[in-house]
Design an enzyme around this catalytic site. Structure first.
Site, mmCIF file in Angstrom:
data_model
loop_
_atom_site.group_PDB
_atom_site.id
_atom_site.type_symbol
_atom_site.label_atom_id
_atom_site.label_comp_id
_atom_site.label_asym_id
_atom_site.label_seq_id
_atom_site.Cartn_x
_atom_site.Cartn_y
_atom_site.Cartn_z
ATOM 1 N N CYS A 1 13.805 -5.166 10.304
ATOM 2 C CA CYS A 1 13.046 -6.413 10.400
ATOM 3 C C CYS A 1 13.556 -7.342 9.309
ATOM 4 C CB CYS A 1 11.556 -6.154 10.191
ATOM 5 S SG CYS A 1 10.587 -7.681 10.157
ATOM 6 N N CYS B 1 0.823 -1.212 0.000
ATOM 7 C CA CYS B 1 0.000 0.000 0.000
ATOM 8 C C CYS B 1 0.858 1.264 0.000
ATOM 9 C CB CYS B 1 -0.945 0.097 1.188
ATOM 10 S SG CYS B 1 -2.178 -1.196 1.219
ATOM 11 N N CYS C 1 5.009 -12.908 6.336
ATOM 12 C CA CYS C 1 5.078 -11.563 6.922
ATOM 13 C C CYS C 1 3.730 -11.240 7.564
ATOM 14 C CB CYS C 1 5.375 -10.540 5.830
ATOM 15 S SG CYS C 1 5.270 -8.838 6.441
ATOM 16 N N CYS D 1 10.890 -12.357 7.639
ATOM 17 C CA CYS D 1 10.521 -13.321 6.591
ATOM 18 C C CYS D 1 11.728 -14.158 6.171
ATOM 19 C CB CYS D 1 9.884 -12.616 5.399
ATOM 20 S SG CYS D 1 10.815 -11.227 4.798
ATOM 21 N N GLY E 1 0.737 -0.510 -4.850
ATOM 22 C CA GLY E 1 -0.582 -1.140 -4.824
ATOM 23 C C GLY E 1 -1.373 -0.797 -6.059
ATOM 24 N N CYS F 1 11.329 -2.507 7.672
ATOM 25 C CA CYS F 1 11.218 -3.651 6.762
ATOM 26 C C CYS F 1 12.387 -3.700 5.778
ATOM 27 C CB CYS F 1 9.908 -3.531 5.997
ATOM 28 S SG CYS F 1 9.747 -4.729 4.666
ATOM 29 N N TYR G 1 12.845 -5.136 -2.534
ATOM 30 C CA TYR G 1 11.864 -5.223 -3.614
ATOM 31 C C TYR G 1 10.829 -4.104 -3.682
ATOM 32 C CZ TYR G 1 7.782 -6.911 -6.170
ATOM 33 O OH TYR G 1 6.724 -7.005 -7.023
ATOM 34 N N ASN H 1 -1.008 2.092 5.646
ATOM 35 C CA ASN H 1 -0.073 1.129 5.058
ATOM 36 C C ASN H 1 0.476 0.283 6.199
ATOM 37 O OD1 ASN H 1 3.327 1.370 3.803
ATOM 38 N ND2 ASN H 1 1.870 -0.283 3.581
ATOM 39 N N GLY H 2 0.241 -1.022 6.134
ATOM 40 C CA GLY H 2 0.741 -1.897 7.193
ATOM 41 C C GLY H 2 -0.293 -2.945 7.529
#
Ligand code: AMP
Ligand code: SF4
Length: 464
Positions: free
Chosen positions: A436, A2, A385, A439, A29, A239, A245, A104-105
């Site tokens: 973070c 998002c 995630c 993942c 998004g 993140c 990416y 967003n989140g």
């Protein structure tokens, strides 16, 4: 993922600028888009639609819309189905006035919040976790909207960057862990808030600073005032996948250029996992920056040997496996004469299910390539995630299910290697304890080992 965008101007029409800001954040998004503003009658107004920004919204209508403050959202669903009802901003006119929220989140304690609020009589209009913030705010009718928002945010856990429209002004907030990016920009007396700094360039605005983790900023005729949430976290969790990416390469996140981070990931990949080849190619566009870094470090040429149909959107966004597989074929195609009888290194940023790599490599094999070495500029994705990214459950993640040899065989490569976690962190250039990497390593929020997932609450142990 998002993308969120907010604009405030003391005297001009900003709704069209939000449209343009969203267009710059389109990569975050593509399912739906929306813009909200407060009209002269102190009511909240919005336009929302499914699809890309230009399909969902009318630029000409927004250009004529008088609004000193407006917010917008481009959606990529993680919590809640992909439908117009879940498109954001989420808007309401409650006892204390108009409110609109774009998020967003992903809130990790949404289910508990929803149950508590429904027991108090709340009726949810959508299945989106963002609505819990709106309901928490509306359930405090004796406080000013801004004060109610601050208290509502003290209740939520997980990842959020928000832009909120209240009568008091435009609000921007970032969770105490700082999972997702949010930046403040300025042009003259106008202020802008965006998921990524790339959205400012389009409007001729300059980047001022990142909104800090746990910071809530109020922007109105008094300028910018900064507030701190009543909860804090000693450890930050930005993140790392944003650098791998999600973010656009021309964005600068936490002072680090996304392009440079990806380029450096490619260089480190060449150092640690280099292999003999005639040339380096990328899965465009996701692997291009890292492939350029790899080629520079390895001293072999980069060839744009895989061509991307730029009129087809991101494959991953498509909801079904069938459409996803078809999407890759529609989107990417190799140049046969570049691959024929030659050895290549193919670089992509990540393998999730393994669909993209398998299909592209099978197309390249049809070109009678001599050797094909796949290099991935991030570590294996082994865990889901819970913080706003649509990674599938472990059962669908190639690296969680299969060994390196099995994946290599399945995708049809002669060899497959990943970047190490350490190299990825060093390429990003931020302290390891500010990122973070859940993942990749399963280290979820909660340094005490107590995982915070969409199913479990943190219990408060992680706060200072
Ligand atoms: P897959 O085909 O499932 O292995 O997905 C890998 C491809 O999707 C890579 O080319 C990535 O660039 C891209 N990708 C990785 N993570 C995501 C994500 N969460 N959302 C959309 N695309 C992604
Ligand atoms: Fe980003 Fe992965 Fe952490 Fe999700 S788990 S916030 S994708 S690093």
């Amino acid at each position: 993922m998002c993308g969120i965008f907010g604009a405030y101007s003391p005297d001009s029409f900003v709704a069209e600028e939000v449209y343009l800001g969203l267009a710059a954040l389109q990569h975050r998004g593509q399912e739906s888009a929306g813009v909200a503003w407060i009209d002269g009658g102190r009511r909240i107004n919005s336009i929302k639609g499914m699809g890309l920004v230009h399909e969902a919204l009318s630029q000409s209508v927004l250009a004529k819309t008088p609004a000193k403050a407006a917010i917008g959202h481009v959606r990529y669903s993680t919590a809640g189905a992909s439908m117009l009802q879940n498109a954001q901003p989420i808007c309401a006119n409650y006892a204390k006035g108009p409110v609109a929220i774009a998020h967003n989140g992903n809130l990790t304690n949404f289910e508990e919040l929803r149950a508590t609020l429904e027991n108090r009589g709340a009726i949810f209009q959508s299945t989106s976790d963002t609505e819990a913030i709106l309901q928490l705010l509306a359930h405090q009718p004796r406080r000013s909207p801004f004060d109610a928002l601050l208290r509502a945010l003290a209740e939520v856990r997980g990842a959020y960057c928000l832009v909120v429209l209240l009568e008091e002004g435009l609000v921007a907030a970032r969770d105490p862990w700082g999972f997702r990016p949010l930046a403040l920009g300025k042009r003259g007396d106008n202020y802008y808030v965006a998921s990524e700094s790339c959205a400012f360039s389009l409007l001729g605005a300059s980047f001022v600073r990142d909104i800090e983790p746990g910071e809530v900023v109020l922007i109105n005729s008094d300028g910018v005032t900064s507030h701190t949430l009543p909860i804090t976290s000693a450890r930050k969790w930005f993140c790392s996948f944003e650098y791998v990416y999600f973010a656009r390469p021309d964005s600068v996140l936490l002072g680090r250029s996304v392009y440079r981070a990806r380029h450096e990931m490619g260089k480190r990949l060449a150092i640690s996992e280099g292999v003999d080849a005639d040339f380096v190619a990328a899965f465009p566009d996701s692997g291009t920056n890292a492939a350029l870094g790899y080629a520079e470090q390895a001293g072999i040429p980069f060839e744009a040997a895989v061509v991307r149909n730029r009129y087809v959107g991101r494959t991953f966004i498509q909801p079904t496996q069938k459409v996803r597989e078809l999407g890759v074929r529609i989107k990417l195609s190799p140049c046969p004469e570049l691959f024929r009888d030659r050895a290549s290194v193919l670089v992509d940023d990540s393998i999730v299910r393994g669909t993209t790599a398998g299909l592209v490599i099978s197309m390249i094999r049809e070109c009678r390539s001599r050797a094909l070495h796949l290099r991935i500029s991030s570590p294996p994705v082994r865990y889901p995630c819970f913080y706003g990214i649509d990674t599938p459950s472990s059962g669908d993640l190639a690296a969680a299910k299969y060994s390196l040899d099995d994946i290599t065989r399945t995708v049809g490569a002669d060899s497959l290697r990943y970047l190490s976690r350490e190299d990825m962190i060093n390429a990003i250039g931020l302290p390891p304890d500010s990122l973070c990497t859940a993942c990749f390593d399963g280290n979820y929020l909660g340094d005490d080992g107590k995982c915070v997932t969409s199913k479990g609450a943190c219990g408060g142990e992680i706060f200072d």
